[in-house]
Design an enzyme around this catalytic site. Structure first.
Site, PDB file in Angstrom:
ATOM      1  N   TYR A  40       0.800  -1.224   0.000  1.00 22.47           N
ATOM      2  CA  TYR A  40       0.000   0.000   0.000  1.00 22.47           C
ATOM      3  C   TYR A  40       0.828   1.267   0.000  1.00 22.47           C
ATOM      4  O   TYR A  40       0.539   2.189   0.752  1.00 22.47           O
ATOM      5  CB  TYR A  40      -0.906   0.027   1.240  1.00 22.47           C
TER       6      TYR A  40
ATOM      7  N   LYS B 236       3.120 -15.128   4.294  1.00 21.61           N
ATOM      8  CA  LYS B 236       2.933 -16.117   3.232  1.00 21.61           C
ATOM      9  C   LYS B 236       4.319 -16.490   2.716  1.00 21.61           C
ATOM     10  O   LYS B 236       4.615 -16.388   1.511  1.00 21.61           O
ATOM     11  CB  LYS B 236       2.023 -15.528   2.135  1.00 21.61           C
TER      12      LYS B 236
ATOM     13  N   ASP C 278      -3.456 -17.491   4.663  1.00 24.32           N
ATOM     14  CA  ASP C 278      -4.683 -18.194   4.255  1.00 24.32           C
ATOM     15  C   ASP C 278      -5.170 -19.119   5.357  1.00 24.32           C
ATOM     16  O   ASP C 278      -6.366 -19.188   5.664  1.00 24.32           O
ATOM     17  CB  ASP C 278      -4.488 -18.929   2.923  1.00 24.32           C
TER      18      ASP C 278
ATOM     19  N   ASP D 119      -5.029  -5.596   6.852  1.00 25.07           N
ATOM     20  CA  ASP D 119      -6.260  -4.928   6.435  1.00 25.07           C
ATOM     21  C   ASP D 119      -7.380  -5.959   6.299  1.00 25.07           C
ATOM     22  O   ASP D 119      -8.488  -5.788   6.826  1.00 25.07           O
ATOM     23  CB  ASP D 119      -6.000  -4.223   5.096  1.00 25.07           C
TER      24      ASP D 119
ATOM     25  N   ASP E 295     -10.788  -6.807   9.051  1.00 21.96           N
ATOM     26  CA  ASP E 295     -12.217  -6.777   8.708  1.00 21.96           C
ATOM     27  C   ASP E 295     -12.869  -8.139   8.950  1.00 21.96           C
ATOM     28  O   ASP E 295     -14.041  -8.222   9.345  1.00 21.96           O
ATOM     29  CB  ASP E 295     -12.426  -6.337   7.253  1.00 21.96           C
TER      30      ASP E 295
HETATM   31 MG    MG Z   1     -10.182  -1.893   5.580  1.00 21.18          MG
END
Ligand code: MG
Ligand code: NAI
Length: 335
Positions: free
Chosen positions: A127, A174, A207, A231, A235
């Site tokens: 990001y 990962k 995962d 992120d 959520d």
């Molecule tokens: Mg978010």
């Protein structure tokens, strides 16, 4: 996190923003004022209304107010949210994003006994502005992992665990596929862990973690991970404990910290006194712990827990009919 010892007086930057941001902020300050702590509130403007009024969504004066304060409480912005909150995080070098995942009674939580913290790296990974571009074939994004930023966030997670009596930190990556970048993350994770011999460690692939959050969420205490994975997992965590009106967060830097609910300005219910202020209140409780006012934090959180356990005075999102300020009044009475 207890970064400072308690002081006689704290300066808090208050940025209510737009829509229900203003309502949940008012309700939260109503309770904060009853904790017997001397707060000086310095109000700053930001968001859609501010843009309309002043021509900028985040005036320099607001950034100064945040810079000079012991901590900042932020309500919510509307369409300008990305400009406002992303810019504050960058300007203040807030490298850690903290998202607690905790189950409370009389909510839509899918499980009982969940209580863990997701510590997300907030400055690099996938990001970074400017690291995405078009190519002849399509588009490309670079994922940047540095030893410095990852060891900083991992160390933060271990310190958090130590100061909050957590016994285990889980590193999420990962590294089987991203052998170099996440290989480095995993290596740094175990290097930093050596400085915290009393805290147990484990590491999982992202995962698998997404699945374990559903199959054994009560087994986690502190999760630390890179930007994108954090992120997504946070959520998922919000979904586990149900309801945007209940989810707080923190953005922490070396010498600045901002606490905000995860929800936005909710234009569909704004101005009607219907907003649930608990996410903002829980954000302010994270702020209390950050400035070292742990006793007040416990007291405030117990008052919310009692309110939720009693289940008589709840806002519409939790199936009740109380207004934002009625809920605040009830929490204050529970202190
Ligand atoms: Mg978010
Ligand atoms: P939202 O979080 O504002 O609302 C989503 C849904 O949840 C709505 O139905 C709303 O009524 C409900 N809801 C949210 N918080 C609630 C609360 N405390 N009590 C009761 N119900 C609540 O997200 P949405 O609708 O996607 O975005 C609305 C605006 O907020 C947009 O302009 C968006 O850009 C902004 N936004 C700002 C954020 C921030 O300031 N950090 C974060 C997310 C969105």
């Amino acid at each position: 996190m207890n970064t400072s010892k308690t002081k006689d007086k704290y300066q808090l930057a208050i940025v209510p923003g737009d829509g229900i941001g203003k309502e949940v902020m008012e309700a939260t300050i109503y309770v904060l004022d009853s904790l017997g702590i001397d707060f000086e509130y310095v109000y700053g403007e930001a968001g859609d209304e501010c843009l309309e009024k002043t021509g900028t969504a985040l005036p320099k004066e607001t950034l100064e107010i945040i810079k000079n304060a012991d901590a900042c409480l932020f309500g919510a912005a509307g369409e300008t949210a990305a400009d406002v909150i992303v810019k504050i995080r960058q300007e203040m070098k807030m490298f850690a994003n903290l998202r607690p995942v905790k189950s409370y009674p009389n909510t839509n939580s899918l499980f009982e006994n969940i209580d863990f913290m997701i510590v997300r790296e907030n400055t690099e990974g996938l990001y970074i502005a400017g690291e995405e571009s078009y190519t002849d074939e399509g588009a490309i994004a670079r994922r940047i992992i540095t030893r410095e930023a990852e060891s900083r966030i991992i160390d933060y997670a271990f310190r958090y665990a130590k100061e909050n009596n957590k016994s285990k930190v889980t590193g999420v990556h990962k590294a089987n596929v991203l052998k170099k970048s996440d290989g480095l993350f995993k290596e740094v994770f175990y290097e930093v862990a050596k400085n915290y011999p009393d805290i147990a460690t484990e590491d999982f692939y992202v995962d698998a973690t997404a699945m374990y959050l559903i199959t054994q969420p009560e087994s986690f205490e502190v999760i630390v991970t890179t930007n994108l994975f954090g992120d997504i997992l946070s959520d998922e965590g919000a979904g586990l404990v149900g309801g945007l009106g209940l989810i707080p967060s923190a953005n922490i830097g070396e010498d600045a910290a901002l606490f905000e609910p995860v929800h936005g300005s909710a234009p569909d219910i704004a101005g009607q006194g219907k907003a649930n202020p608990i996410a903002m209140m829980l954000s302010s409780i994270m702020m209390l712990r950050y400035i070292g006012e742990n006793e007040a934090a416990e007291k405030f959180e117990s008052a919310i827990l009692k309110l939720l356990t009693d289940g008589n005075i709840l806002t519409g999102d939790l199936g009740g009919s109380a207004s934002t300020m009625e809920l605040a009044e009830a929490v204050k009475n529970n202190l």
